[in-house]
Design a protein around this motif. Sequence first.
Motif, PDB file in Angstrom:
ATOM      1  N   ASP A 151      -7.903   1.710  -0.211  1.00  0.00           N
ATOM      2  CA  ASP A 151      -7.830   1.313   1.194  1.00  0.00           C
ATOM      3  C   ASP A 151      -6.465   0.739   1.568  1.00  0.00           C
ATOM      4  O   ASP A 151      -6.161   0.586   2.741  1.00  0.00           O
ATOM      5  CB  ASP A 151      -8.935   0.296   1.512  1.00  0.00           C
ATOM      6  N   ARG A 152      -5.691   0.359   0.541  1.00  0.00           N
ATOM      7  CA  ARG A 152      -4.355  -0.156   0.848  1.00  0.00           C
ATOM      8  C   ARG A 152      -3.343   0.959   1.045  1.00  0.00           C
ATOM      9  O   ARG A 152      -2.174   0.706   1.293  1.00  0.00           O
ATOM     10  CB  ARG A 152      -3.886  -1.077  -0.282  1.00  0.00           C
ATOM     11  N   CYS A 153      -3.782   2.202   0.854  1.00  0.00           N
ATOM     12  CA  CYS A 153      -2.884   3.332   1.095  1.00  0.00           C
ATOM     13  C   CYS A 153      -3.077   3.794   2.526  1.00  0.00           C
ATOM     14  O   CYS A 153      -4.213   3.987   2.946  1.00  0.00           O
ATOM     15  CB  CYS A 153      -3.225   4.507   0.184  1.00  0.00           C
ATOM     16  N   PHE A 154      -2.012   3.930   3.261  1.00  0.00           N
ATOM     17  CA  PHE A 154      -2.174   4.591   4.544  1.00  0.00           C
ATOM     18  C   PHE A 154      -1.086   5.635   4.769  1.00  0.00           C
ATOM     19  O   PHE A 154      -0.033   5.587   4.149  1.00  0.00           O
ATOM     20  CB  PHE A 154      -2.351   3.619   5.717  1.00  0.00           C
ATOM     21  N   PHE A 155      -1.420   6.587   5.615  1.00  0.00           N
ATOM     22  CA  PHE A 155      -0.649   7.822   5.703  1.00  0.00           C
ATOM     23  C   PHE A 155      -0.191   8.040   7.136  1.00  0.00           C
ATOM     24  O   PHE A 155      -0.999   7.949   8.056  1.00  0.00           O
ATOM     25  CB  PHE A 155      -1.512   8.997   5.235  1.00  0.00           C
TER      26      PHE A 155
ATOM     27  N   GLN B 277     -10.359  -0.696  -7.471  1.00  0.00           N
ATOM     28  CA  GLN B 277      -9.913   0.682  -7.246  1.00  0.00           C
ATOM     29  C   GLN B 277     -10.130   1.078  -5.789  1.00  0.00           C
ATOM     30  O   GLN B 277      -9.260   1.667  -5.150  1.00  0.00           O
ATOM     31  CB  GLN B 277     -10.687   1.624  -8.155  1.00  0.00           C
ATOM     32  N   ALA B 278     -11.313   0.726  -5.272  1.00  0.00           N
ATOM     33  CA  ALA B 278     -11.617   1.044  -3.869  1.00  0.00           C
ATOM     34  C   ALA B 278     -10.666   0.290  -2.945  1.00  0.00           C
ATOM     35  O   ALA B 278     -10.211   0.807  -1.929  1.00  0.00           O
ATOM     36  CB  ALA B 278     -13.054   0.692  -3.560  1.00  0.00           C
ATOM     37  N   SER B 279     -10.361  -0.945  -3.342  1.00  0.00           N
ATOM     38  CA  SER B 279      -9.471  -1.770  -2.523  1.00  0.00           C
ATOM     39  C   SER B 279      -8.068  -1.163  -2.478  1.00  0.00           C
ATOM     40  O   SER B 279      -7.426  -1.126  -1.433  1.00  0.00           O
ATOM     41  CB  SER B 279      -9.466  -3.184  -3.095  1.00  0.00           C
TER      42      SER B 279
ATOM     43  N   VAL C  64       2.537   3.382   1.366  1.00  0.00           N
ATOM     44  CA  VAL C  64       2.609   4.193   2.578  1.00  0.00           C
ATOM     45  C   VAL C  64       3.183   5.569   2.253  1.00  0.00           C
ATOM     46  O   VAL C  64       4.189   5.673   1.556  1.00  0.00           O
ATOM     47  CB  VAL C  64       3.494   3.500   3.643  1.00  0.00           C
ATOM     48  N   TRP C  65       2.506   6.586   2.741  1.00  0.00           N
ATOM     49  CA  TRP C  65       2.995   7.963   2.603  1.00  0.00           C
ATOM     50  C   TRP C  65       3.414   8.431   4.001  1.00  0.00           C
ATOM     51  O   TRP C  65       2.604   8.408   4.924  1.00  0.00           O
ATOM     52  CB  TRP C  65       1.887   8.875   2.101  1.00  0.00           C
TER      53      TRP C  65
ATOM     54  N   LEU D 258       1.086  -6.997   7.847  1.00  0.00           N
ATOM     55  CA  LEU D 258       0.515  -5.651   7.885  1.00  0.00           C
ATOM     56  C   LEU D 258       0.029  -5.318   9.296  1.00  0.00           C
ATOM     57  O   LEU D 258       0.252  -4.208   9.789  1.00  0.00           O
ATOM     58  CB  LEU D 258      -0.647  -5.564   6.882  1.00  0.00           C
ATOM     59  N   ALA D 259      -0.616  -6.301   9.932  1.00  0.00           N
ATOM     60  CA  ALA D 259      -1.105  -6.076  11.291  1.00  0.00           C
ATOM     61  C   ALA D 259       0.053  -5.765  12.234  1.00  0.00           C
ATOM     62  O   ALA D 259      -0.040  -4.864  13.069  1.00  0.00           O
ATOM     63  CB  ALA D 259      -1.869  -7.305  11.778  1.00  0.00           C
TER      64      ALA D 259
END
Lengths: 309, 470
Positions: free
Chosen positions: A155-159, A150-152, A124-125, B321-322
């Motif tokens: 997608d696990r990064c959220f801002f 890598q794509a996964s 998380v940023w 997470l949800a």
Amino acid sequence: MGRPMGTAARKNETLQSLLESSTLWFGRFSHRRMALGATSPDLTTQLPHAKLGLEQIDQALPNSGLEFGAIHEWSVASSITEKSRNHWQPPSLIFALILHNLISEIASGRDLVHRDLAHGQQLVWIGRRCWPTPTVLESAIPEELSLLEQASWKDRCFFIDPANQKHRLWSLLETLRSKAVAATIVDGSKFDALNLRRIKLAAAEGQTLCLLARPPWESNHNSIASTCWRLAALASPNRHPRWSIELLRARGLSAPRSWILEWSNDELSKKSAFHLVSSTDGGGLAKKNERHDSTTLLPRKSATATYRT
Amino acid sequence: MSVTHARACLKNVELHQFNPLLEQKALAALSRWAIRFSPLSGIDAAFKIDDTDQINQQLHCGINLDISGSVRLFRGEENLVNQLNLTLKRFGLTGRLAVAPTLGAAWAFSRFARVPTSFIPQDKLHQQLAELPVRALRIDNLSRQILTEVGISNLRELLELPPKALLDRFGPRLLIRIRQLIGHEDEPITPIRITAHPELFFPLTGPTTQLEALYQITKELLKRLCQELEKQHQRFRKLLFIYRRINAPTATLSLILSSPSADPQHLWSLLQPRLEKLNLADGVDLVSVRILDKTPAQTLAVNFLTGTSDSSGNNKNESQLALLLDQLINNLGADKICHFELLSSHLPERSYRFASSSKATPLKQKKGESFYRTKLFIRPSVILESPLPIRTVALLPDKPPSRIQWRNRSFRVICGIGPERIGSEWWQAQPQRAAEELRDYFRIQLQTGTWIWIFRRVNSTQWFIHGVWA
């Protein structure tokens, strides 16, 4: 009057209750649960750690890495004045390096401590200033992983873009407490001592790695972080970005230590990596009681972190 | 109007591709709104998303209303049409309206009449139809072309021909269209469907100002709702709680979930902090909950020996997470939680974006997409949202500057690498702007050791700073 009867019994009771309370406290962390009356294990050795991947720097840290469930404070030394306070930048490339090693550890499954903790795998940023560019994100996600992985990870990064400092603090506390998050990178400007204390408790509760980027004028102010770092850009002779990385505070550190890092870009292979050029430290871990003389100022053998874009 | 014509009339013309999908959505919304004028409201049945003929698509962009029964409510056709016209103008839309005895005639007059609003009574239908072109008949291009070749350009000439001859030459389609136009054959309107949102009510015998009572009622409603959904094997994504207050407007609390759920405890943990802050005014006398969006529940394979699903560990993480995402979305707003997306542009500031989680494409729809790596060039770790103009001292235009002024300070440049030319997005339909966007980028090192990324527009001497290695 003589001593009241049953003192020894009460003493035993008190000891027993103390032991129970300590057991309860330990019981919050499943991986550290121990039997009543068992010998207390060395907790510090069992805590998970995130590595920088540069051996000399990792060895200077207690338990060879950055502790989970603690704050790690980073700042970039800069000549920014009060008038241009909005222009400070977080050390994004170093954050990318730490995340790169963390993701490699989790993906390879080598780090059994992480597995036992059943840690979440979200990154998380918080704060738009800390949000990465494609360069940083690519550096953070190891190229050795499969394309799907890598794509996964991407997608696990959220801002999170909090509207104000209150929202930034609240979202940081919630994120740190969550078991779904592995690491949080946050814009740590304008946090006072009380806020930092709350952040520290939240990080300890969720056992999350907290990388706090602080502006240059706030570095080392009211800090209760486990480790404090400062980066400063250096002029390099070979056209590669170079920084001095200074470890200001860590448990067991008697004097600040510093190293010189270089971000080398190979134009042909299009690969970039952090290289440790030299160590210019004047101290070390107190328990090791290392002695440094002038020779340590000379360039040592380079260590390279496997860190590519 | 052609693009050339438009460019001749206006200096700065922005061109956008005609998007039938968006057009259909907008038409559907307009059609739903138009239900206030008639219960039978629908999109033009001939509008097809996959139709490649743009002229056909634009012709069929319209809505149809059957106002036979509702004219009396508006005291005449003129009143109804005036109201419709005024409201469309308020929306910023210019409408062409026609009221006619048949759907085909209304379609034809709305597209091809000389005035924007036409009223065609039954007795003048034949007379007024005669002036319209053959295209007003909604026939295919081939039939229209053949008619033009034989010299039939308007409906008067076509209607004079014997029907049998038309049937033999053009098949039944043309004849059906003519019969629909003059009212000899029915043409139903396909009405737009409106999905009703299921709602649960909890009326109170009297208004209450006690928060505890509202807690109990809300919990009860959630429990009932979740039980009902469990039976239907459904989960919801969006919920709306409505609290009717005395002497105050109705208060609403909406819940948006990151992943479908029917867990009352989870929902209650999201709702309670917001309910605490609710102003109850003089009391609440009705509580209701409305499901705005729901999806079928996913089925998980259950291990027959252990009785648990195989991915129980993952499920635990997903639920954590949800919970976190729901808390963040419901407190900060869905637009504050973003995901990273790469875009198909080589301009650094347009090569990526942070899309709101509510708008980002769900992971399941992105199967097979790999993480794209920009290996071609070395980019800085911090890119400014928009390039900042800087003052420089540069001796030659194709060399990096020797000195720059940045953040009110002057810096000497030690060395520079470049130029790396980054062109414009040539596929954008703005050739003049594209020429201005040619940039020559340099990586330069300042006397302090900091590396920055600067560029100069090819056609100007202005330098900009665009990124920093930090």
